[in-house]
Design a protein around this motif. Sequence first.
Motif, PDB file in Angstrom:
ATOM      1  N   MET A   1     -48.188 -25.028   4.675  1.00  0.00           N
ATOM      2  CA  MET A   1     -47.209 -23.641   4.385  1.00  0.00           C
ATOM      3  C   MET A   1     -46.808 -23.620   3.175  1.00  0.00           C
ATOM      4  N   THR A   2     -46.756 -22.384   2.509  1.00  0.00           N
ATOM      5  CA  THR A   2     -46.297 -22.319   1.221  1.00  0.00           C
ATOM      6  C   THR A   2     -44.717 -22.238   1.254  1.00  0.00           C
ATOM      7  N   LYS A   3     -44.225 -23.217   0.335  1.00  0.00           N
ATOM      8  CA  LYS A   3     -42.750 -23.342   0.250  1.00  0.00           C
ATOM      9  C   LYS A   3     -42.194 -22.229  -0.722  1.00  0.00           C
ATOM     10  N   GLN A   4     -40.903 -21.768  -0.388  1.00  0.00           N
ATOM     11  CA  GLN A   4     -40.217 -20.938  -1.290  1.00  0.00           C
ATOM     12  C   GLN A   4     -39.401 -21.833  -2.398  1.00  0.00           C
ATOM     13  N   ILE A   5     -39.422 -21.437  -3.551  1.00  0.00           N
ATOM     14  CA  ILE A   5     -38.839 -21.963  -4.488  1.00  0.00           C
ATOM     15  C   ILE A   5     -37.230 -21.645  -4.693  1.00  0.00           C
ATOM     16  N   HIS A   6     -36.439 -22.647  -4.824  1.00  0.00           N
ATOM     17  CA  HIS A   6     -34.969 -22.297  -4.945  1.00  0.00           C
ATOM     18  C   HIS A   6     -34.734 -22.826  -6.498  1.00  0.00           C
ATOM     19  N   LEU A   7     -33.830 -21.749  -7.194  1.00  0.00           N
ATOM     20  CA  LEU A   7     -33.674 -22.052  -8.351  1.00  0.00           C
ATOM     21  C   LEU A   7     -32.116 -21.693  -8.798  1.00  0.00           C
ATOM     22  N   ALA A   8     -31.610 -22.524  -9.660  1.00  0.00           N
ATOM     23  CA  ALA A   8     -30.083 -22.607 -10.090  1.00  0.00           C
ATOM     24  C   ALA A   8     -30.099 -22.651 -11.477  1.00  0.00           C
ATOM     25  N   ALA A   9     -28.705 -22.348 -11.859  1.00  0.00           N
ATOM     26  CA  ALA A   9     -28.428 -22.655 -13.379  1.00  0.00           C
ATOM     27  C   ALA A   9     -27.125 -23.258 -13.662  1.00  0.00           C
ATOM     28  N   HIS A  10     -27.447 -24.074 -14.743  1.00  0.00           N
ATOM     29  CA  HIS A  10     -26.267 -24.966 -15.112  1.00  0.00           C
ATOM     30  C   HIS A  10     -25.776 -24.514 -16.518  1.00  0.00           C
ATOM     31  N   PHE A  11     -24.431 -24.265 -16.347  1.00  0.00           N
ATOM     32  CA  PHE A  11     -23.796 -23.891 -17.765  1.00  0.00           C
ATOM     33  C   PHE A  11     -23.793 -25.281 -18.594  1.00  0.00           C
ATOM     34  N   PRO A  12     -24.538 -25.315 -19.843  1.00  0.00           N
ATOM     35  CA  PRO A  12     -24.510 -26.609 -20.618  1.00  0.00           C
ATOM     36  C   PRO A  12     -23.259 -26.909 -20.988  1.00  0.00           C
ATOM     37  N   GLY A  13     -23.064 -28.296 -21.070  1.00  0.00           N
ATOM     38  CA  GLY A  13     -21.800 -28.952 -21.460  1.00  0.00           C
ATOM     39  C   GLY A  13     -21.838 -30.157 -22.291  1.00  0.00           C
TER      40      GLY A  13
END
Length: 441
Positions: A1-13
Amino acid sequence: MTKQIHLAAHFPGVNNTTVWSDPRSGSQIDFDSFRHLAQTAERGKFDFFFLAEGLRLREMKGRIHDLDVVGRPESLTVLAALSAVTTRLGLAATVNSTFNEPYEVARRLASLDHLSGGRAAWNVVTSWDAFTGENFRRGGYLAETDRYTRAAEFLQTARELWDSWAPDAVTAADGQFIRPGGISTFHHDGRHFTITGQFNVPRPPQGHPVIIQAGDSDEGRDFAASSADVIFSRHSKLEEGRAFYRDVKSRLPRYGRRPGDLKILPAVTYVLGDTQEDAAERAAEIRRAQVSPQTAISFLEGVWGRDLSAYDPDGPLPDLEPDLGPGVSEGRAQFRGDRGAVAAKWRALAEEKNLSIRELVIETAAPQTFVGTAASVAEEINTFVQTDAADGFIFVPHLTPGGLDDLVDQVVPLLQEKGVFRADYTGPTLRDHLGLTKELS
Protein backbone atom coordinates in the motif's frame (compact mmCIF):
# COMPACT_ATOMS: atom_id res chain seq x y z
CA MET A 1 0.00 0.00 0.00
CA THR A 2 1.30 3.46 -0.91
CA LYS A 3 2.02 5.50 2.20
CA GLN A 4 1.16 9.17 2.56
CA ILE A 5 4.11 11.39 3.44
CA HIS A 6 4.06 13.67 6.48
CA LEU A 7 6.01 16.94 6.36
CA ALA A 8 6.85 19.44 9.09
CA ALA A 9 8.95 22.60 9.36
CA HIS A 10 11.54 23.44 12.02
CA PHE A 11 12.39 27.09 12.69
CA PRO A 12 16.23 27.00 12.68
CA GLY A 13 17.97 28.04 15.87
CA VAL A 14 21.19 27.11 17.60
CA ASN A 15 24.23 25.25 16.24
CA ASN A 16 25.60 26.04 12.79
CA THR A 17 22.49 25.41 10.67
CA THR A 18 21.64 28.99 9.74
CA VAL A 19 23.83 30.85 7.26
CA TRP A 20 23.82 34.25 8.95
CA SER A 21 26.16 35.75 6.36
CA ASP A 22 23.58 35.33 3.59
CA PRO A 23 21.94 38.73 2.88
CA ARG A 24 18.55 36.97 2.80
CA SER A 25 18.97 35.86 6.41
CA GLY A 26 16.50 37.62 8.70
CA SER A 27 15.82 38.11 12.38
CA GLN A 28 15.61 35.22 14.83
CA ILE A 29 13.24 37.19 17.07
CA ASP A 30 11.06 39.39 14.84
CA PHE A 31 7.54 37.95 14.57
CA ASP A 32 7.55 38.36 10.79
CA SER A 33 10.26 35.69 10.57
CA PHE A 34 8.08 33.18 12.41
CA ARG A 35 5.02 34.23 10.42
CA HIS A 36 6.72 33.87 7.04
CA LEU A 37 8.11 30.40 7.71
CA ALA A 38 4.84 29.18 9.26
CA GLN A 39 2.67 30.53 6.47
CA THR A 40 5.01 29.01 3.88
CA ALA A 41 4.65 25.64 5.62
CA GLU A 42 0.88 26.01 5.66
CA ARG A 43 0.88 26.94 1.97
CA GLY A 44 2.72 23.66 1.43
CA LYS A 45 0.06 21.79 3.46
CA PHE A 46 2.65 20.70 6.04
CA ASP A 47 1.44 18.88 9.14
CA PHE A 48 3.05 21.19 11.69
CA PHE A 49 5.52 23.97 12.50
CA PHE A 50 8.08 23.10 15.18
CA LEU A 51 9.95 25.30 17.65
CA ALA A 52 12.86 24.14 19.79
CA GLU A 53 13.61 25.49 23.26
CA GLY A 54 16.62 27.11 24.87
CA LEU A 55 16.59 27.72 28.62
CA ARG A 56 20.02 29.34 28.88
CA LEU A 57 22.51 31.11 26.63
CA ARG A 58 25.26 28.62 25.86
CA GLU A 59 28.88 29.35 26.75
CA MET A 60 32.31 28.64 25.36
CA LYS A 61 35.41 28.98 27.54
CA GLY A 62 33.39 30.79 30.21
CA ARG A 63 31.86 33.38 27.88
CA ILE A 64 28.57 33.58 25.99
CA HIS A 65 29.05 31.65 22.77
CA ASP A 66 28.97 34.52 20.27
CA LEU A 67 28.59 32.21 17.24
CA ASP A 68 25.25 31.07 18.64
CA VAL A 69 21.78 32.60 18.58
CA VAL A 70 21.56 35.17 21.36
CA GLY A 71 17.91 35.31 22.32
CA ARG A 72 15.17 32.78 21.59
CA PRO A 73 11.57 33.76 22.41
CA GLU A 74 9.51 31.35 24.51
CA SER A 75 7.91 28.81 22.18
CA LEU A 76 4.31 28.67 23.39
CA THR A 77 4.05 32.47 23.30
CA VAL A 78 5.20 32.53 19.67
CA LEU A 79 2.85 29.70 18.71
CA ALA A 80 -0.12 31.42 20.33
CA ALA A 81 0.58 34.43 18.11
CA LEU A 82 0.96 32.18 15.04
CA SER A 83 -2.42 30.59 15.75
CA ALA A 84 -3.97 33.92 14.74
CA VAL A 85 -2.23 34.06 11.33
CA THR A 86 -2.60 30.38 10.33
CA THR A 87 -5.73 28.24 10.03
CA ARG A 88 -4.71 24.57 9.63
CA LEU A 89 -0.99 24.23 10.38
CA GLY A 90 -0.13 22.30 13.53
CA LEU A 91 1.84 24.23 16.16
CA ALA A 92 4.48 22.24 18.08
CA ALA A 93 6.43 23.57 21.06
CA THR A 94 9.36 22.02 22.88
CA VAL A 95 8.67 22.26 26.62
CA ASN A 96 11.09 20.90 29.22
CA SER A 97 9.81 18.34 31.73
CA THR A 98 12.78 18.70 34.09
CA PHE A 99 12.33 22.35 35.07
CA ASN A 100 8.57 22.86 34.72
CA GLU A 101 5.44 21.70 36.57
CA PRO A 102 2.63 19.58 35.07
CA TYR A 103 -0.26 21.89 35.99
CA GLU A 104 1.23 24.96 34.33
CA VAL A 105 2.38 23.15 31.18
CA ALA A 106 -0.95 21.32 30.82
CA ARG A 107 -2.81 24.63 31.20
CA ARG A 108 -0.73 26.43 28.59
CA LEU A 109 -0.95 23.58 26.06
CA ALA A 110 -4.70 23.22 26.56
CA SER A 111 -5.03 26.97 26.02
CA LEU A 112 -3.02 26.79 22.78
CA ASP A 113 -5.15 23.88 21.59
CA HIS A 114 -8.31 25.94 22.19
CA LEU A 115 -6.91 29.12 20.62
CA SER A 116 -5.81 27.22 17.50
CA GLY A 117 -8.86 25.01 17.13
CA GLY A 118 -7.05 21.77 17.90
CA ARG A 119 -3.56 22.28 16.44
CA ALA A 120 -1.25 22.09 19.48
CA ALA A 121 1.63 19.66 19.96
CA TRP A 122 4.14 19.20 22.78
CA ASN A 123 7.70 17.99 22.24
CA VAL A 124 8.49 16.47 25.65
CA VAL A 125 12.18 16.90 26.45
CA THR A 126 14.40 16.49 29.49
CA SER A 127 17.42 18.53 30.57
CA TRP A 128 20.75 16.79 30.98
CA ASP A 129 23.08 19.46 32.43
CA ALA A 130 23.53 21.23 35.75
CA PHE A 131 24.57 24.35 33.83
CA THR A 132 20.97 24.84 32.63
CA GLY A 133 19.68 23.89 36.07
CA GLU A 134 21.45 26.87 37.63
CA ASN A 135 18.68 29.08 36.15
CA PHE A 136 16.05 27.31 38.26
CA ARG A 137 15.28 27.22 41.96
CA ARG A 138 15.67 23.46 42.26
CA GLY A 139 18.99 23.57 40.44
CA GLY A 140 21.16 20.62 39.56
CA TYR A 141 20.02 17.90 37.23
CA LEU A 142 18.66 14.39 37.36
CA ALA A 143 20.39 11.17 36.41
CA GLU A 144 19.37 9.98 32.93
CA THR A 145 17.07 7.22 34.19
CA ASP A 146 15.41 9.65 36.61
CA ARG A 147 14.92 12.20 33.84
CA TYR A 148 12.84 9.73 31.86
CA THR A 149 10.83 8.52 34.85
CA ARG A 150 10.06 12.16 35.71
CA ALA A 151 9.16 12.89 32.07
CA ALA A 152 6.85 9.86 31.91
CA GLU A 153 5.13 10.85 35.16
CA PHE A 154 4.97 14.49 34.03
CA LEU A 155 3.16 13.46 30.85
CA GLN A 156 0.87 11.06 32.72
CA THR A 157 -0.05 13.85 35.15
CA ALA A 158 -0.76 16.32 32.32
CA ARG A 159 -3.07 13.77 30.72
CA GLU A 160 -4.89 13.29 34.03
CA LEU A 161 -5.45 17.05 34.16
CA TRP A 162 -6.81 17.21 30.59
CA ASP A 163 -9.03 14.19 31.30
CA SER A 164 -10.47 15.77 34.45
CA TRP A 165 -12.88 17.69 32.20
CA ALA A 166 -15.47 15.54 30.46
CA PRO A 167 -15.70 16.12 26.67
CA ASP A 168 -19.15 17.72 27.13
CA ALA A 169 -18.44 19.44 30.44
CA VAL A 170 -19.35 22.87 29.04
CA THR A 171 -23.00 23.01 28.02
CA ALA A 172 -23.35 26.55 26.66
CA ALA A 173 -21.92 27.58 23.30
CA ASP A 174 -20.13 30.50 24.87
CA GLY A 175 -18.57 28.31 27.56
CA GLN A 176 -20.50 30.02 30.33
CA PHE A 177 -22.22 27.02 31.98
CA ILE A 178 -20.58 23.87 33.31
CA ARG A 179 -22.62 20.67 33.36
CA PRO A 180 -22.90 19.19 36.88
CA GLY A 181 -20.29 16.48 37.19
CA GLY A 182 -18.51 17.69 34.10
CA ILE A 183 -15.31 18.46 36.02
CA SER A 184 -13.58 15.97 38.31
CA THR A 185 -11.18 16.78 41.10
CA PHE A 186 -7.78 15.47 40.12
CA HIS A 187 -5.44 13.79 42.54
CA HIS A 188 -1.98 12.58 41.60
CA ASP A 189 0.37 11.07 44.17
CA GLY A 190 3.56 9.81 42.57
CA ARG A 191 7.32 9.73 42.96
CA HIS A 192 7.88 13.17 41.41
CA PHE A 193 4.53 14.96 41.78
CA THR A 194 1.81 15.09 44.41
CA ILE A 195 -0.95 17.49 43.38
CA THR A 196 -4.68 17.79 44.05
CA GLY A 197 -7.27 20.24 42.81
CA GLN A 198 -9.38 21.21 39.83
CA PHE A 199 -8.05 22.04 36.38
CA ASN A 200 -9.22 25.45 35.15
CA VAL A 201 -9.12 24.98 31.34
CA PRO A 202 -11.74 22.89 29.47
CA ARG A 203 -10.67 19.68 27.80
CA PRO A 204 -8.55 20.42 24.67
CA PRO A 205 -10.32 20.06 21.30
CA GLN A 206 -7.97 17.16 20.41
CA GLY A 207 -8.58 15.49 23.78
CA HIS A 208 -4.83 15.65 24.31
CA PRO A 209 -2.39 17.77 22.28
CA VAL A 210 -0.17 15.69 20.00
CA ILE A 211 2.89 14.38 21.89
CA ILE A 212 6.34 14.48 20.26
CA GLN A 213 9.51 12.91 21.64
CA ALA A 214 13.10 13.22 20.43
CA GLY A 215 15.23 10.86 22.52
CA ASP A 216 17.44 8.25 20.81
CA SER A 217 18.63 6.25 23.83
CA ASP A 218 17.00 2.93 24.66
CA GLU A 219 14.97 4.68 27.36
CA GLY A 220 13.99 7.41 24.90
CA ARG A 221 12.82 4.90 22.31
CA ASP A 222 10.72 3.08 24.89
CA PHE A 223 9.25 6.37 26.10
CA ALA A 224 8.27 7.24 22.52
CA ALA A 225 6.82 3.77 21.90
CA SER A 226 4.71 3.94 25.06
CA SER A 227 3.61 7.57 25.04
CA ALA A 228 4.39 9.62 21.90
CA ASP A 229 2.47 10.29 18.69
CA VAL A 230 5.57 11.50 16.79
CA ILE A 231 9.25 10.77 17.28
CA PHE A 232 11.73 13.40 16.06
CA SER A 233 14.58 11.22 14.76
CA ARG A 234 18.16 12.12 13.81
CA HIS A 235 18.53 9.11 11.47
CA SER A 236 18.41 10.69 8.02
CA LYS A 237 20.43 8.10 6.09
CA LEU A 238 18.46 5.36 4.37
CA GLU A 239 19.82 2.22 6.07
CA GLU A 240 20.15 3.90 9.49
CA GLY A 241 16.58 5.14 9.11
CA ARG A 242 15.26 1.67 8.28
CA ALA A 243 17.00 0.13 11.30
CA PHE A 244 15.64 2.84 13.62
CA TYR A 245 12.16 2.52 12.09
CA ARG A 246 12.10 -1.27 12.61
CA ASP A 247 13.35 -0.99 16.18
CA VAL A 248 10.89 1.66 17.36
CA LYS A 249 7.87 0.24 15.54
CA SER A 250 8.64 -3.23 16.98
CA ARG A 251 8.29 -1.81 20.51
CA LEU A 252 4.72 -0.58 19.99
CA PRO A 253 2.80 -3.88 20.49
CA ARG A 254 4.07 -4.28 24.05
CA TYR A 255 2.19 -1.07 24.87
CA GLY A 256 -0.94 -2.12 22.99
CA ARG A 257 -0.23 0.19 20.07
CA ARG A 258 -0.23 -0.23 16.30
CA PRO A 259 2.45 0.91 13.80
CA GLY A 260 0.32 3.85 12.62
CA ASP A 261 -0.01 5.20 16.16
CA LEU A 262 3.55 6.61 16.09
CA LYS A 263 4.96 8.66 13.20
CA ILE A 264 8.75 8.65 12.74
CA LEU A 265 10.00 11.95 11.29
CA PRO A 266 13.78 12.49 10.89
CA ALA A 267 15.18 16.02 10.88
CA VAL A 268 16.55 16.76 7.39
CA THR A 269 17.91 19.52 5.14
CA TYR A 270 17.70 20.11 1.42
CA VAL A 271 19.51 21.94 -1.37
CA LEU A 272 17.99 22.32 -4.85
CA GLY A 273 19.66 23.07 -8.17
CA ASP A 274 18.80 23.07 -11.86
CA THR A 275 21.04 20.00 -12.27
CA GLN A 276 22.62 17.51 -9.85
CA GLU A 277 25.98 19.21 -10.39
CA ASP A 278 24.53 22.65 -9.71
CA ALA A 279 22.89 21.39 -6.51
CA ALA A 280 26.14 19.77 -5.35
CA GLU A 281 28.04 23.03 -5.89
CA ARG A 282 25.42 25.00 -3.97
CA ALA A 283 25.50 22.43 -1.18
CA ALA A 284 29.27 22.76 -0.86
CA GLU A 285 28.98 26.56 -0.70
CA ILE A 286 26.32 26.32 2.02
CA ARG A 287 28.41 23.90 4.08
CA ARG A 288 31.40 26.26 3.99
CA ALA A 289 29.15 29.16 4.99
CA GLN A 290 27.72 27.13 7.88
CA VAL A 291 31.21 26.29 9.16
CA SER A 292 33.20 29.50 9.34
CA PRO A 293 36.84 29.33 10.48
CA GLN A 294 35.74 30.41 13.97
CA THR A 295 32.99 27.78 14.04
CA ALA A 296 35.46 25.08 13.02
CA ILE A 297 37.83 25.92 15.88
CA SER A 298 34.88 26.14 18.29
CA PHE A 299 33.72 22.62 17.36
CA LEU A 300 37.23 21.25 17.72
CA GLU A 301 37.60 22.89 21.14
CA GLY A 302 34.31 21.33 22.22
CA VAL A 303 35.63 17.86 21.45
CA TRP A 304 39.25 18.40 22.54
CA GLY A 305 38.26 20.24 25.75
CA ARG A 306 41.07 22.76 25.20
CA ASP A 307 41.63 26.32 23.99
CA LEU A 308 42.72 25.83 20.37
CA SER A 309 42.37 29.44 19.22
CA ALA A 310 46.06 29.54 18.18
CA TYR A 311 45.55 26.81 15.57
CA ASP A 312 44.94 27.46 11.87
CA PRO A 313 41.44 26.22 10.88
CA ASP A 314 42.82 25.44 7.42
CA GLY A 315 45.69 23.47 8.91
CA PRO A 316 45.93 19.93 10.33
CA LEU A 317 44.47 18.67 13.60
CA PRO A 318 46.56 19.49 16.70
CA ASP A 319 49.03 16.88 17.95
CA LEU A 320 47.61 17.43 21.44
CA GLU A 321 45.50 14.70 22.96
CA PRO A 322 42.02 15.75 24.18
CA ASP A 323 41.57 16.91 27.75
CA LEU A 324 38.72 14.68 28.94
CA GLY A 325 38.04 16.75 32.05
CA PRO A 326 35.08 19.14 32.43
CA GLY A 327 35.61 20.64 28.98
CA VAL A 328 35.30 24.20 27.69
CA SER A 329 31.70 24.15 26.40
CA GLU A 330 28.54 24.57 28.48
CA GLY A 331 25.02 23.75 27.32
CA ARG A 332 25.97 22.17 23.98
CA ALA A 333 24.61 18.63 23.82
CA GLN A 334 26.84 17.53 20.93
CA PHE A 335 29.86 17.58 23.27
CA ARG A 336 28.40 15.56 26.16
CA GLY A 337 29.25 12.04 24.99
CA ASP A 338 32.54 10.16 24.89
CA ARG A 339 34.77 12.96 23.59
CA GLY A 340 37.82 10.70 23.53
CA ALA A 341 36.12 8.31 21.13
CA VAL A 342 34.91 11.19 18.97
CA ALA A 343 38.42 12.66 18.82
CA ALA A 344 39.89 9.31 17.79
CA LYS A 345 37.24 8.91 15.08
CA TRP A 346 37.86 12.45 13.83
CA ARG A 347 41.63 11.95 13.75
CA ALA A 348 41.27 8.74 11.74
CA LEU A 349 38.90 10.43 9.29
CA ALA A 350 41.22 13.44 8.89
CA GLU A 351 44.18 11.16 8.18
CA GLU A 352 42.22 8.98 5.75
CA LYS A 353 40.95 11.92 3.69
CA ASN A 354 43.77 14.40 4.39
CA LEU A 355 41.33 16.94 5.87
CA SER A 356 42.10 20.26 7.51
CA ILE A 357 40.32 21.24 10.74
CA ARG A 358 37.64 23.16 8.86
CA GLU A 359 37.19 20.43 6.24
CA LEU A 360 36.83 17.86 9.01
CA VAL A 361 34.15 19.85 10.82
CA ILE A 362 32.31 20.41 7.53
CA GLU A 363 32.42 16.65 6.94
CA THR A 364 31.14 15.74 10.42
CA ALA A 365 29.06 18.68 11.66
CA ALA A 366 27.35 20.04 8.54
CA PRO A 367 25.67 17.03 6.97
CA GLN A 368 23.08 17.53 4.25
CA THR A 369 20.28 15.14 3.43
CA PHE A 370 18.56 15.83 0.12
CA VAL A 371 20.73 17.45 -2.58
CA GLY A 372 19.61 17.52 -6.21
CA THR A 373 16.98 18.73 -8.60
CA ALA A 374 13.39 19.14 -7.45
CA ALA A 375 12.51 15.87 -9.24
CA SER A 376 15.35 13.85 -7.70
CA VAL A 377 14.68 15.21 -4.20
CA ALA A 378 10.97 14.39 -4.49
CA GLU A 379 11.86 10.86 -5.62
CA GLU A 380 14.33 10.40 -2.76
CA ILE A 381 11.83 11.65 -0.18
CA ASN A 382 9.25 9.21 -1.49
CA THR A 383 11.73 6.31 -1.49
CA PHE A 384 12.55 6.90 2.19
CA VAL A 385 8.90 6.75 3.16
CA GLN A 386 7.75 3.91 0.91
CA THR A 387 10.66 1.68 2.05
CA ASP A 388 9.99 2.30 5.76
CA ALA A 389 12.97 4.47 6.61
CA ALA A 390 10.57 7.20 7.83
CA ASP A 391 6.94 8.28 7.84
CA GLY A 392 7.96 11.75 6.69
CA PHE A 393 10.41 14.50 7.56
CA ILE A 394 10.93 17.64 9.62
CA PHE A 395 12.75 20.09 7.36
CA VAL A 396 15.36 22.37 8.96
CA PRO A 397 16.16 25.15 6.45
CA HIS A 398 19.51 26.92 6.36
CA LEU A 399 17.88 30.34 5.94
CA THR A 400 15.46 32.31 8.11
CA PRO A 401 12.72 33.01 7.14
CA GLY A 402 12.66 32.07 3.43
CA GLY A 403 14.39 28.71 3.66
CA LEU A 404 11.33 26.62 2.79
CA ASP A 405 10.15 28.63 -0.22
CA ASP A 406 11.89 26.49 -2.88
CA LEU A 407 10.81 23.25 -1.24
CA VAL A 408 7.16 24.28 -1.14
CA ASP A 409 7.16 25.78 -4.64
CA GLN A 410 9.15 23.07 -6.45
CA VAL A 411 9.17 19.76 -4.53
CA VAL A 412 5.76 19.62 -2.85
CA PRO A 413 3.84 19.85 -6.18
CA LEU A 414 5.80 16.83 -7.46
CA LEU A 415 4.90 14.82 -4.35
CA GLN A 416 1.28 15.81 -4.86
CA GLU A 417 1.45 14.66 -8.50
CA LYS A 418 2.74 11.29 -7.30
CA GLY A 419 -0.31 11.01 -5.02
CA VAL A 420 1.83 10.59 -1.90
CA PHE A 421 1.15 13.99 -0.31
CA ARG A 422 -2.11 15.81 0.32
CA ALA A 423 -3.41 18.40 -2.12
CA ASP A 424 -5.25 20.08 0.74
CA TYR A 425 -5.98 19.59 4.42
CA THR A 426 -8.83 17.15 5.05
CA GLY A 427 -9.53 18.11 8.67
CA PRO A 428 -9.03 21.01 11.06
CA THR A 429 -6.81 19.42 13.74
CA LEU A 430 -3.23 18.24 13.87
CA ARG A 431 -4.45 14.75 14.76
CA ASP A 432 -6.42 14.82 11.50
CA HIS A 433 -3.26 15.72 9.55
CA LEU A 434 -1.27 12.90 11.17
CA GLY A 435 -4.03 10.31 10.86
CA LEU A 436 -4.29 9.92 14.63
CA THR A 437 -7.45 9.34 16.63
CA LYS A 438 -8.78 11.93 19.04
CA GLU A 439 -7.69 11.16 22.59
CA LEU A 440 -10.66 10.32 24.82
CA SER A 441 -10.65 9.58 28.53
